[in-house]
Design a protein around this motif. Structure first.
Motif, PDB file in Angstrom:
ATOM      1  N   CYS A   1       0.844  -1.189   0.000  1.00  0.00           N
ATOM      2  CA  CYS A   1       0.000   0.000   0.000  1.00  0.00           C
ATOM      3  C   CYS A   1       0.879   1.239   0.000  1.00  0.00           C
ATOM      4  CB  CYS A   1      -0.920  -0.017   1.218  1.00  0.00           C
ATOM      5  SG  CYS A   1      -1.880   1.501   1.430  1.00  0.00           S
TER       6      CYS A   1
ATOM      7  N   GLN B   1      -3.540   0.952  -3.041  1.00  0.00           N
ATOM      8  CA  GLN B   1      -3.828   1.185  -1.637  1.00  0.00           C
ATOM      9  C   GLN B   1      -4.589  -0.007  -1.074  1.00  0.00           C
ATOM     10  OE1 GLN B   1      -5.836   4.917  -1.069  1.00  0.00           O
ATOM     11  NE2 GLN B   1      -4.392   6.056  -2.347  1.00  0.00           N
TER      12      GLN B   1
ATOM     13  N   CYS C   1      -6.946   2.081   4.015  1.00  0.00           N
ATOM     14  CA  CYS C   1      -6.487   3.428   3.656  1.00  0.00           C
ATOM     15  C   CYS C   1      -7.452   4.101   2.689  1.00  0.00           C
ATOM     16  CB  CYS C   1      -5.083   3.359   3.051  1.00  0.00           C
ATOM     17  SG  CYS C   1      -3.778   3.052   4.263  1.00  0.00           S
TER      18      CYS C   1
ATOM     19  N   ARG D   1       0.241   4.117   1.023  1.00  0.00           N
ATOM     20  CA  ARG D   1       0.034   4.980   2.194  1.00  0.00           C
ATOM     21  C   ARG D   1       0.630   4.377   3.460  1.00  0.00           C
ATOM     22  NH1 ARG D   1      -6.015   7.725   1.900  1.00  0.00           N
ATOM     23  NH2 ARG D   1      -5.695   8.870  -0.039  1.00  0.00           N
TER      24      ARG D   1
END
Length: 301
Positions: free
Chosen positions: A33, A53, A57, A35
Motif C-alpha cells: 500500500c 492502496q 487506507c 500509504r
C-alpha cells in the motif's frame, strides 16, 4: 506501465522470507500500500493515482473509516497526501514560463545576468561576462530557470509535467521540491566543474533528468514494468551525447545522478528514521555540490 499480477486466490504457502498480505497471511506479494506500506495481495489492492492502496487506507482517505480522523494518509515516501498533487509542479512551470517571457522582453542583457558562466574573462572585467568564479553563485540557481529558444523550454516543460506530477503525488510536496532543486543544482555544479569556464549554460534539463532518475527508482520500488522508463532514459542519453548538438551533457549527468541518489533515500528509508535519512541524504548531496563548487572556484581564481 504497471505489471498485471495473476488474479484469484493463491493457496500456496508463503516462503520463509517473502512478504505476505496482511489480510491473507498465506499469500505472497510484492505489492505494498502506498500509504501505510503494508503488503497487499491482488484481491486486496485498490488502484490509486499512484500505485495501490489497501482497503483501510481507501476508507480513511474517503472519510468513511472509523480511524479516518486519527490516521493521516501518507505517500509512499512519507509525505502528506495533498488535495492538489501537482501544485508544486504547476508553480515550477509558472516560474520557468515567467522567466522565459521576461527574457523574451528584456533580451540579451537579462540572459547574460542569469546565465551560468564559470569565468568568462581574465583580469579585465570589461572583456566579458562575470561568472560564478567571481562570486556570482546565484547563477547556479538562475540558470536552472532560464531558456532562450521556444523548443528548449517546450521540451523541458513537457518533461516537467509528465514526470513531475506523478512524482509529486508519490513523494509529497516538500520532498519533491527538494528533489527538483537539488538535482538542478547538481547539474549546474557539474557543468561548472567540468565545462569550459567561458562557455555559458542554461536550462532546466539538470532538474528534469533528476526527475527522470527518480521516476526509475520509484517504478522499481513499486514493482512496475521498467521497460518504458529505461527506453525513455536511453533516448534522452542518446540526444545528450549526440555529436551534432550543443548540449550541456554535464548538467544532464549531474542531475540524473543526484535524482537517483535522493529518490533512493526517499523511497527506501526505514519508516522509523524516514525523515532523518531522507533529508540527511539531501544535505549530503548539497554538501557535495558545495564542495565541488568551492574546489573549482579555487582552481579558477
Amino acid at each position: 506501465m504497471e505489471q498485471q499480477p495473476p488474479q484469484g486466490p493463491d493457496t500456496t504457502a508463503a516462503g520463509p522470507g517473502a512478504p505476505t498480505c496482511y489480510r491473507h497471511p498465506g499469500r505472497e506479494t510484492g505489492v505494498r500500500c502506498v500509504r501505510c506500506e503494508r503488503p497487499i495481495c491482488t484481491d486486496c489492492m485498490i488502484d490509486a493515482s499512484v500505485g495501490f492502496q489497501c482497503p483501510e487506507c481507501v476508507r480513511e482517505g474517503s472519510g468513511t473509516g472509523h480511524h479516518a480522523a486519527a490516521v493521516r494518509p501518507r505517500t509512499v515516501a512519507g509525505g502528506a497526501v495533498a488535495a492538489d498533487p501537482r501544485l508544486i509542479t504547476k508553480i515550477l512551470l509558472g516560474v520557468n514560463l515567467a522567466v522565459f517571457v521576461a527574457v523574451s522582453a528584456a533580451g540579451r542583457p537579462l540572459i547574460e545576468d542569469l546565465l551560468l558562466f564559470g569565468r568568462a574573462y581574465s583580469g579585465d572585467a570589461s572583456a566579458g561576462i562575470e561568472g560564478v568564479a567571481e562570486g556570482q553563485w546565484y547563477r547556479l540557481v538562475t540558470s536552472m530557470f532560464l531558456h532562450q529558444e521556444v523548443w528548449h523550454i517546450a521540451f523541458n516543460m513537457l518533461g516537467l509535467w509528465w514526470l513531475g506530477g506523478p512524482l509529486e503525488a508519490a513523494l509529497g510536496r516538500a520532498r519533491y521540491l527538494a528533489l527538483y532543486l537539488i538535482s538542478g543544482l547538481a547539474g549546474s555544479a557539474l557543468t561548472y566543474v567540468i565545462a569550459d569556464p567561458g562557455q555559458g549554460s542554461l536550462g532546466a534539463s539538470g532538474a528534469i533528468f533528476g526527475l527522470l532518475g527518480a521516476t526509475a527508482v520509484l517504478m522499481r520500488r513499486m514493482n512496475y514494468d521498467m521497460r518504458p522508463v529505461i527506453g525513455l532514459l536511453v533516448v534522452n542519453l542518446i540526444f545528450t551525447f549526440n555529436p551534432w548538438g550543443a548540449i550541456a551533457w554535464q548538467a544532464h549527468v549531474g542531475g540524473l545522478v543526484a535524482g537517483v541518489v535522493i529518490a533512493a533515500a526517499m523511497v527506501h528509508a526505514p519508516r522509523e528514521h524516514r525523515a532523518l535519512v531522507q533529508y540527511g541524504v539531501c544535505g549530503l548531496v548539497l554538501l557535495a555540490v558545495l564542495g565541488a563548487v568551492l574546489a573549482r572556484t579555487a582552481a579558477l581564481t
